[in-house]
Design a protein around this motif. Structure first.
Motif, PDB file in Angstrom:
ATOM      1  N   ILE A 159       0.519   5.531   1.032  1.00 17.71           N
ATOM      2  CA  ILE A 159      -0.289   6.501   1.774  1.00 17.71           C
ATOM      3  C   ILE A 159      -0.558   7.737   0.917  1.00 17.71           C
ATOM      4  O   ILE A 159       0.369   8.348   0.399  1.00 17.71           O
ATOM      5  CB  ILE A 159       0.437   6.928   3.063  1.00 17.71           C
ATOM      6  N   ARG A 198      -8.828   2.618   4.498  1.00 13.05           N
ATOM      7  CA  ARG A 198      -8.773   3.659   5.520  1.00 13.05           C
ATOM      8  C   ARG A 198      -8.689   3.000   6.886  1.00 13.05           C
ATOM      9  O   ARG A 198      -9.510   2.135   7.222  1.00 13.05           O
ATOM     10  CB  ARG A 198      -9.989   4.576   5.458  1.00 13.05           C
ATOM     11  N   ASP A 228      -5.026   6.991   5.066  1.00 12.09           N
ATOM     12  CA  ASP A 228      -5.694   6.493   3.863  1.00 12.09           C
ATOM     13  C   ASP A 228      -4.645   5.961   2.903  1.00 12.09           C
ATOM     14  O   ASP A 228      -3.633   6.633   2.624  1.00 12.09           O
ATOM     15  CB  ASP A 228      -6.494   7.615   3.198  1.00 12.09           C
ATOM     16  N   THR A 251     -11.926   0.470   6.890  1.00  8.88           N
ATOM     17  CA  THR A 251     -12.854   0.518   5.765  1.00  8.88           C
ATOM     18  C   THR A 251     -12.058   0.216   4.513  1.00  8.88           C
ATOM     19  O   THR A 251     -11.035   0.850   4.258  1.00  8.88           O
ATOM     20  CB  THR A 251     -13.524   1.892   5.630  1.00  8.88           C
ATOM     21  N   ASP A 252     -12.492  -0.764   3.748  1.00  3.19           N
ATOM     22  CA  ASP A 252     -11.772  -1.170   2.545  1.00  3.19           C
ATOM     23  C   ASP A 252     -12.759  -1.235   1.382  1.00  3.19           C
ATOM     24  O   ASP A 252     -13.761  -1.956   1.457  1.00  3.19           O
ATOM     25  CB  ASP A 252     -11.114  -2.539   2.754  1.00  3.19           C
ATOM     26  N   THR A 256      -8.825   0.724  -1.823  1.00  2.00           N
ATOM     27  CA  THR A 256      -8.684   2.006  -1.134  1.00  2.00           C
ATOM     28  C   THR A 256      -9.004   1.749   0.327  1.00  2.00           C
ATOM     29  O   THR A 256     -10.149   1.491   0.690  1.00  2.00           O
ATOM     30  CB  THR A 256      -9.619   3.067  -1.721  1.00  2.00           C
ATOM     31  N   TYR A 310       0.832  -1.205   0.000  1.00  2.00           N
ATOM     32  CA  TYR A 310       0.000   0.000   0.000  1.00  2.00           C
ATOM     33  C   TYR A 310       0.866   1.254   0.000  1.00  2.00           C
ATOM     34  O   TYR A 310       1.997   1.232   0.500  1.00  2.00           O
ATOM     35  CB  TYR A 310      -0.910   0.043   1.236  1.00  2.00           C
ATOM     36  N   SER A 358      -5.927   8.984  11.604  1.00  2.00           N
ATOM     37  CA  SER A 358      -6.333   8.197  10.441  1.00  2.00           C
ATOM     38  C   SER A 358      -5.247   8.183   9.378  1.00  2.00           C
ATOM     39  O   SER A 358      -4.410   9.091   9.311  1.00  2.00           O
ATOM     40  CB  SER A 358      -7.638   8.744   9.838  1.00  2.00           C
ATOM     41  N   GLU A 368      -8.614   4.015  10.960  1.00  2.00           N
ATOM     42  CA  GLU A 368      -8.846   5.078  11.939  1.00  2.00           C
ATOM     43  C   GLU A 368      -8.548   4.559  13.337  1.00  2.00           C
ATOM     44  O   GLU A 368      -8.854   3.414  13.662  1.00  2.00           O
ATOM     45  CB  GLU A 368     -10.294   5.556  11.884  1.00  2.00           C
TER      46      GLU A 368
END
Length: 270
Positions: A190, A218, A200, A235-236, A216, A188, A198, A220
């Motif tokens: 950033i 995220r 992303d 969250t993916d 994508t 990944y 957080s 947190e």
């Protein structure tokens, strides 16, 4: 949140949340993928308000995660919570819960992110997972970036046995796997970061892992309900060529990497 409780009213536990057949039906629907509230209400033998009350119970118990996406609220099954039920209560009791385990395996999927399945046309997967962590936000954030070599399981690395994981805490930084012979994988990159809050990231899923597709991601880090604890939220969103079993494979993979890797590592230290 779909329902409001009094400050002194305890949140329902997972057994209370799953005791109602309507709520179990909602869980079954979400096992096939995330859905908006309107989609969950379709075909239910009650009013929208009634369905929302049941969603609220599941959400407070941690079984469902509801997150705003644009003007819609999307509901996700929190596979991490289901995994904790399976590992804490069902697996140790073996045959007595054999039928229940079969159902949970269908929901949670296996631990192999490279699981082979038949490719389909381009589509989207939305995943959301939450884990309570028994350490502070600062400790969780520092471990996330400083110790990926410890919490990223070797079973989920693509390179040689000597491959090392590193995670750069900066815009443009990478979560990567590198071997002594120069080989490696860029998992990944950033593209946005809010320190101790957080990060992303974006990453590509190669054909060998069921792609081609783009993720994508995220992460947190939020304060927990008690002092010195925190919550890790994932969250993916994956877009691309996605096979029929990809959702279970990816959710099971994140549970193994973050839930049984990072979170379990920190909870043992607490």
């Amino acid at each position: 949140m779909y329902s409001i409780r009094q400050a002194n009213e305890p949140a329902p536990d997972i057994w209370q949340a799953l005791a109602d057949p309507t709520r179990r039906s909602l869980v079954d629907r979400l096992a096939t993928g995330s859905k908006t509230t309107s989609q969950l209400c379709e075909g239910m033998p009650m009013s929208r308000f009634g369905v929302m009350k049941h969603i609220g119970v599941l959400e407070r118990a941690g079984v469902i995660i509801s997150r705003k996406q644009g003007r819609f609220r999307v509901n996700h099954l929190n596979v991490a919570k289901i995994h904790s039920l399976q590992s804490r209560w069902l697996s140790p009791r073996g045959a007595a819960f054999a039928g229940a385990l079969d159902g949970l395996t269908d929901i949670t999927g296996g631990n192999d992110m490279s699981q082979s399945d038949s490719p389909t046309s381009a589509s989207v997967i939305d995943l959301a997972l939450d884990w309570p962590v028994a350490v502070s936000v600062q400790k969780l954030w520092a471990t996330l970036f400083e110790q990926p070599e410890i919490w990223w399981p070797r079973a989920y690395r693509a390179g040689s046995e000597d491959a090392v994981m590193t995670f750069d805490q900066k815009i443009g930084g990478c979560l990567r796997e590198e071997s002594a012979n120069g080989g490696g994988v860029l998992w990944y990159s950033i593209f946005a970061i809010n320190p101790r809050r957080s990060v992303d990231l974006v990453g590509d899923l190669a054909v060998r892992y069921g792609g081609p597709a783009r993720s994508t991601l995220r992460l947190e880090v939020l304060p927990g309900e008690t002092e010195g604890t925190s919550i890790l939220k994932l969250t993916d969103a994956i877009v691309g060529r996605i096979g029929a079993d990809m959702r279970n494979s990816v959710s099971g993979g994140w549970q193994a990497i973050l839930g049984e890797g990072l979170v379990a590592h920190l909870n043992k230290q607490a």
